[in-house]
Design an enzyme around this catalytic site. Structure first.
Site, PDB file in Angstrom:
ATOM      1  N   HIS A   4      -2.360   8.126   5.517  1.00 54.01           N
ATOM      2  CA  HIS A   4      -2.611   6.787   4.997  1.00 54.01           C
ATOM      3  C   HIS A   4      -3.889   6.226   5.619  1.00 54.01           C
ATOM      4  O   HIS A   4      -4.618   5.474   4.958  1.00 54.01           O
ATOM      5  CB  HIS A   4      -1.432   5.866   5.310  1.00 54.01           C
ATOM      6  CG  HIS A   4      -1.624   4.468   4.807  1.00 54.01           C
ATOM      7  ND1 HIS A   4      -1.650   4.169   3.459  1.00 54.01           N
ATOM      8  CD2 HIS A   4      -1.825   3.295   5.459  1.00 54.01           C
ATOM      9  CE1 HIS A   4      -1.860   2.870   3.306  1.00 54.01           C
ATOM     10  NE2 HIS A   4      -1.966   2.313   4.504  1.00 54.01           N
TER      11      HIS A   4
ATOM     12  N   CYS B 209       0.808  -1.222   0.000  1.00 54.45           N
ATOM     13  CA  CYS B 209       0.000   0.000   0.000  1.00 54.45           C
ATOM     14  C   CYS B 209       0.839   1.269   0.000  1.00 54.45           C
ATOM     15  O   CYS B 209       0.293   2.370  -0.067  1.00 54.45           O
ATOM     16  CB  CYS B 209      -0.948  -0.004   1.195  1.00 54.45           C
ATOM     17  SG  CYS B 209      -2.043  -1.436   1.219  1.00 54.45           S
TER      18      CYS B 209
ATOM     19  N   HIS C  23     -10.003   2.206  -0.003  1.00 59.00           N
ATOM     20  CA  HIS C  23      -8.565   1.939  -0.044  1.00 59.00           C
ATOM     21  C   HIS C  23      -8.235   1.171  -1.318  1.00 59.00           C
ATOM     22  O   HIS C  23      -8.565  -0.002  -1.460  1.00 59.00           O
ATOM     23  CB  HIS C  23      -8.167   1.124   1.195  1.00 59.00           C
ATOM     24  CG  HIS C  23      -6.689   0.936   1.351  1.00 59.00           C
ATOM     25  ND1 HIS C  23      -5.754   1.615   0.597  1.00 59.00           N
ATOM     26  CD2 HIS C  23      -5.967   0.126   2.189  1.00 59.00           C
ATOM     27  CE1 HIS C  23      -4.547   1.249   0.962  1.00 59.00           C
ATOM     28  NE2 HIS C  23      -4.650   0.349   1.924  1.00 59.00           N
TER      29      HIS C  23
END
Length: 436
Positions: A318, A175, A356
């Protein structure tokens, strides 16, 4: 105020549609009653699980259609780049214009494009063709199988499509991929040797992981929301909502002599690792703290702030809406910026609205950072109604997490934007943008 000698200047337009107008549309990702099916197709796994999945058919809009040899994350990249090039008047009908205002050509342009996970769908289709009873029916394996699952095939097809001959950099750090891909392109332009002609890098990431297998895998890790709603920092958060997408920007080499007022530049970057756990961050956020600190090193943010002036810093976290991750990142932000007397820090997570998108998330969020600096407007964290008290109790006076109730915040000027992306394996990436 002095700047670093060498800049990397972001183009005045990026591949992300206007955030202010698109935000309400995308934020309906988990609202099954009012989804706009023209843009997002919901993908369900279980009674409450929802995923923001893009219909590839929506991308097949050009005279030269993206055909079966392109996997979905390649289609996303080609589509987003064509939109970017069209806005910058760099291409027409997927062909690069020889003479353009930016001086971009096949010889001086490279790319740094990443993806987090290979095409699960293509891998599964190939696997089923090799096991009984399918194999007994002489079903042939596609000759496009191997190219479809290689992470560098998306930028490779981009270069082939536009006849680009600069370097191809490919990052896959879970990620953290999107932000690290931007950093890799930035550092390449910074560190080029005297014989390198590269002046421009197309940077970003693409991800198309909305598949039942990946959803099941994240469920087993207990990382996904069982309610199907992404709520970063909220007391009721229970994990992330999976989505797909692509973020792409054009990064051009620049220097102090040709940077103009209101240009948006990358002025710092940081990459670290935790050395701690495969799927959990350090509880004290030290890995993220060190990445952010590196991004701020040797920049105006720490060295040349005027003592009698207040500066505004936007941090796009994040923050994926997990209990441990959100708290860890906030601790890192507080450790680095808490108590700074002439720095207002505004904290947001776009994942409340966008979900996400794994490897692509950092690239998409960097585009949002760009748009935030350009418009001097901060959009709050979607679905954040009540900040977790464990987080709220830590916040110093100069750091504010914007909730839905705060609404869009318009400031006279936002000076800096920081984008954070952290990934499985303990990888951390931070990039710092500055508005001249």
């Amino acid at each position: 105020m002095s700047l670093n000698e060498t800049f990397n200047n972001l183009a005045n337009t990026n591949g992300y549609k206007n955030v202010k107008t698109q935000w309400p549309l995308i934020s309906k990702i988990s609202n099954t009653d009012s989804l706009d099916f023209n843009s997002i197709v919901p993908y369900y796994f279980g009674p409450t699980m929802s995923v923001g999945k893009i219909d590839p058919a929506l991308l097949l809009l050009y005279e030269k259609p993206f055909n079966s040899k392109y996997n979905t994350f390649t289609q996303f990249l080609l589509y987003a780049t064509e939109k970017l090039f069209y806005k910058l008047n760099l291409s027409s009908n997927n062909v690069l214009k020889e003479n353009n205002d930016l001086g971009l050509n096949s010889e001086n342009t490279g790319s740094s494009i990443g993806t987090g996970i290979i095409s699960i769908e293509d891998a599964l289709q190939a696997t089923t063709s090799m096991v009984p009873p399918v194999i007994q029916k002489n079903k042939k394996l596609s000759p496009h199988f191997i190219p479809k699952i290689l992470p560098n095939m998306a930028p490779a097809n981009l270069h082939i499509n536009y006849k680009l001959k600069g370097p191809i950099l490919t990052t896959s750090t879970a990620c953290a991929t999107g932000t690290q891909s931007i950093i890799d392109g930035y550092r390449y332009l910074q560190n080029e040797d005297d014989f390198d002609e590269t002046e421009h890098m197309i940077v970003g990431a693409s991800e198309a992981s909305g598949h039942a297998l990946s959803i099941a895998g994240f469920q087993r890790l207990r990382a996904m929301s069982v309610k199907g709603v992404s709520k970063p920092f909220d007391v009721e958060r229970d994990g992330f909502v999976l989505s797909e997408g692509c973020g792409v920007m054009l990064l051009s080499k620049s220097n102090i002599s040709n940077v103009k007022e209101n240009d948006i530049c990358i002025v710092g970057s940081g990459l670290t690792s935790d050395g701690y756990h495969l799927t959990s961050p350090l509880p004290d956020g030290d890995g993220g703290y060190r990445a952010m600190k590196k991004a701020c090193k040797n920049t105006v943010l720490f060295e040349n702030l005027e003592k009698n002036k207040m500066y505004n810093l936007y941090v796009n976290c994040h923050a994926t809406s997990t209990k441990v991750g959100d708290l860890s990142e906030i601790k890192a932000i507080i450790k680095l910026f808490g108590g700074a007397k002439n720095l207002n820090v505004y904290v947001v997570s776009s994942k409340g609205a966008l979900g996400h998108s794994l490897g692509a998330s950092g690239a998409i969020e960097a585009c949002i950072c760009y748009q935030t600096l350009k418009t001097n407007t901060i959009l709050p964290t979607k679905n954040l109604k009540h900040i977790d008290q464990e987080i709220a109790s830590l916040l110093p006076e100069n750091i504010k997490i914007l909730t839905e109730a705060d609404g869009p915040l318009k400031l006279e000027k936002i000076d800096f934007a920081m984008n954070n992306s952290f990934g499985f394996g303990g990888v951390n990436s931070s990039v710092l943008l500055y508005k001249v």
